[in-house]
Motif scaffolding. Structure first.
Motif, mmCIF file in Angstrom:
data_model
loop_
_atom_site.group_PDB
_atom_site.id
_atom_site.type_symbol
_atom_site.label_atom_id
_atom_site.label_comp_id
_atom_site.label_asym_id
_atom_site.label_seq_id
_atom_site.Cartn_x
_atom_site.Cartn_y
_atom_site.Cartn_z
ATOM 1 N N GLY A 37 15.284 1.355 2.268
ATOM 2 C CA GLY A 37 15.204 1.926 0.919
ATOM 3 C C GLY A 37 13.803 2.281 0.461
ATOM 4 N N SER A 38 12.785 1.950 1.270
ATOM 5 C CA SER A 38 11.396 2.205 0.843
ATOM 6 C C SER A 38 10.939 3.629 1.153
ATOM 7 N N GLY A 39 11.602 4.259 2.132
ATOM 8 C CA GLY A 39 11.139 5.576 2.589
ATOM 9 C C GLY A 39 10.125 5.484 3.715
ATOM 10 N N LEU A 40 9.685 4.267 4.030
ATOM 11 C CA LEU A 40 8.741 4.059 5.120
ATOM 12 C C LEU A 40 9.512 3.756 6.403
ATOM 13 N N SER A 41 9.227 4.485 7.467
ATOM 14 C CA SER A 41 9.919 4.254 8.733
ATOM 15 C C SER A 41 8.983 4.561 9.887
ATOM 16 N N PHE A 42 9.375 4.133 11.071
ATOM 17 C CA PHE A 42 8.559 4.338 12.272
ATOM 18 C C PHE A 42 9.394 4.918 13.392
ATOM 19 N N TYR B 96 0.828 -1.217 0.000
ATOM 20 C CA TYR B 96 0.000 0.000 0.000
ATOM 21 C C TYR B 96 0.862 1.267 0.000
ATOM 22 N N TRP B 97 1.989 1.196 0.684
ATOM 23 C CA TRP B 97 2.909 2.343 0.719
ATOM 24 C C TRP B 97 3.375 2.702 -0.692
ATOM 25 N N ASN B 98 3.841 1.706 -1.422
ATOM 26 C CA ASN B 98 4.343 1.951 -2.789
ATOM 27 C C ASN B 98 3.225 2.457 -3.697
ATOM 28 N N GLU B 99 2.034 1.912 -3.516
ATOM 29 C CA GLU B 99 0.895 2.340 -4.346
ATOM 30 C C GLU B 99 0.519 3.783 -4.015
ATOM 31 N N SER B 100 0.648 4.176 -2.742
ATOM 32 C CA SER B 100 0.299 5.547 -2.350
ATOM 33 C C SER B 100 1.272 6.562 -2.952
ATOM 34 N N ILE B 101 2.502 6.108 -3.188
ATOM 35 C CA ILE B 101 3.502 6.987 -3.820
ATOM 36 C C ILE B 101 3.248 7.067 -5.324
ATOM 37 N N THR B 102 2.949 5.913 -5.920
ATOM 38 C CA THR B 102 2.686 5.863 -7.366
ATOM 39 C C THR B 102 1.369 6.534 -7.727
ATOM 40 N N ARG B 103 0.341 6.285 -6.898
ATOM 41 C CA ARG B 103 -0.997 6.814 -7.196
ATOM 42 C C ARG B 103 -1.582 7.494 -5.954
ATOM 43 N N PRO B 104 -1.088 8.696 -5.633
ATOM 44 C CA PRO B 104 -1.562 9.380 -4.417
ATOM 45 C C PRO B 104 -3.047 9.725 -4.442
#
Length: 326
Positions: A317-322, A206-214
């Motif tokens: 490398g994904s840009g997603l972090s906590f 979902y993270w990658n999809e949110s970047i590709t298709r905000p």
């Protein structure tokens, strides 16, 4: 027709039996590896029916989540936003007399039985339809991924997600499928074995999809929503393009929405103190603590080190972090 459906059920049963299985966090003990995610057997037929028979509409709204990541809260908030014109009064709102899981259904659960009736009832829902899913993005029906319908996704830091899941599934375990110990469950979780897991691929899909298709997927973090609810609920309202934003009192409306859906308020409602969902889960089990950082009271230093390394490795490398609130 009955013979055809019997044949299909037999084929699905044979497929289920052929899949790799393992014990992990989830309803019923065993999980089956299907389409690269761990599927709970109780909804296996529903997942297939959802993929094969669900027809998305362009104005549909889906709330998506990995289990125990803030699903109940997101369902409540989105229900109020989407239905603001239908239910403008906060004093007599459906959320005060119904549990969020009764107001927002999971198609992969309800399509496990009475398929024809459920398809008709889904198609007859008032629009925009609001539904929920725990499915990973690649396993969603094509009609969802290829239509203009919108998805709001929520995730939570993997430490708190695990604790919440372990507490939840321990409470609903039965004599026939006793709960895993904390240590056993942790090892399974580190290997991705939890219902609808691995958790990292679920988030990243979902993270990658949110970047590709905000415009298609809005990605939220539970912790961000807790820390600045007004900002992130405004993001939800703008993403869904709902009329709440019109007029000078939009901030007041958003604050009322947040107040209506507050964890403490929902937990305190009579409707959420008794009764069950799906004849299995007591409503009160959906409201435990709702806190950030409670995991620190459960984890040993070696567990913290192990899960921290997995998070770093899987999300690298994904840009997603906590941020870990310890």
């Amino acid at each position: 027709m009955a013979m055809a459906s019997d044949k299909q059920a037999n084929e699905e049963n044979e497929l289920l039996l052929s899949l790799p299985k393992d014990r992990g966090l989830g309803r019923g003990g065993y999980l089956h590896l299907f389409q690269d995610f761990w599927c709970p057997p109780f909804c296996f037929q529903g997942v297939i029916n959802f993929q094969n028979h669900f027809l998305a509409k362009d104005n549909d709204v889906f709330v998506a989540s990995f289990p125990k990541s803030g699903t109940t809260w997101l369902k409540a908030l989105t229900f109020v936003i989407v239905n603001h014109q239908r239910f403008p009064s906060f004093e007599h709102h459906p959320l005060l007399s119904s549990n969020p899981h009764e107001l927002v259904s999971f198609p992969e659960f309800i399509l496990s039985h009475n398929l024809d009736d459920q398809i008709i009832s889904l198609s007859n829902m008032s629009e925009p339809r609001l539904l929920a899913t725990h499915l990973p993005f690649p396993s969603l029906p094509e009609s969802i991924t290829k239509s203009n319908c919108k998805i709001i996704y929520i995730c939570r830091n993997p430490f708190d997600t695990f604790v919440s899941a372990w507490e939840f599934f321990t409470k609903i375990s039965s004599v026939s499928s006793p709960a895993l110990t904390f240590e056993e469950a942790f090892e399974k979780y580190c290997n991705g074995i939890m219902g609808f897991g691995p958790w990292w691929s679920h988030m990243l899909g979902y993270w990658n999809e949110s970047i590709t298709r905000p415009n298609k997927v809005l990605f939220l973090k539970y912790e961000d929503l807790k820390e600045d609810a007004v900002f992130h609920v405004k993001r939800m309202v703008e993403f869904l393009d709902t009329p709440i934003t019109q007029g000078e009192d939009s901030t007041a409306v958003i604050e009322n929405i947040i107040n209506l859906c507050r964890f403490e308020k929902m937990k305190d409602l009579e409707v959420n103190k008794s009764g069950v969902i799906d004849n299995i889960v007591e409503k009160k089990n959906f409201f435990r603590k709702g806190k950030i950082g409670d995991w620190i009271n459960y984890f040993s230093p070696s567990m913290i080190e192990k899960l921290s390394k997995i998070i770093e490795e899987k999300l690298s490398g994904s840009g997603l972090s906590f941020k870990l609130h310890s």
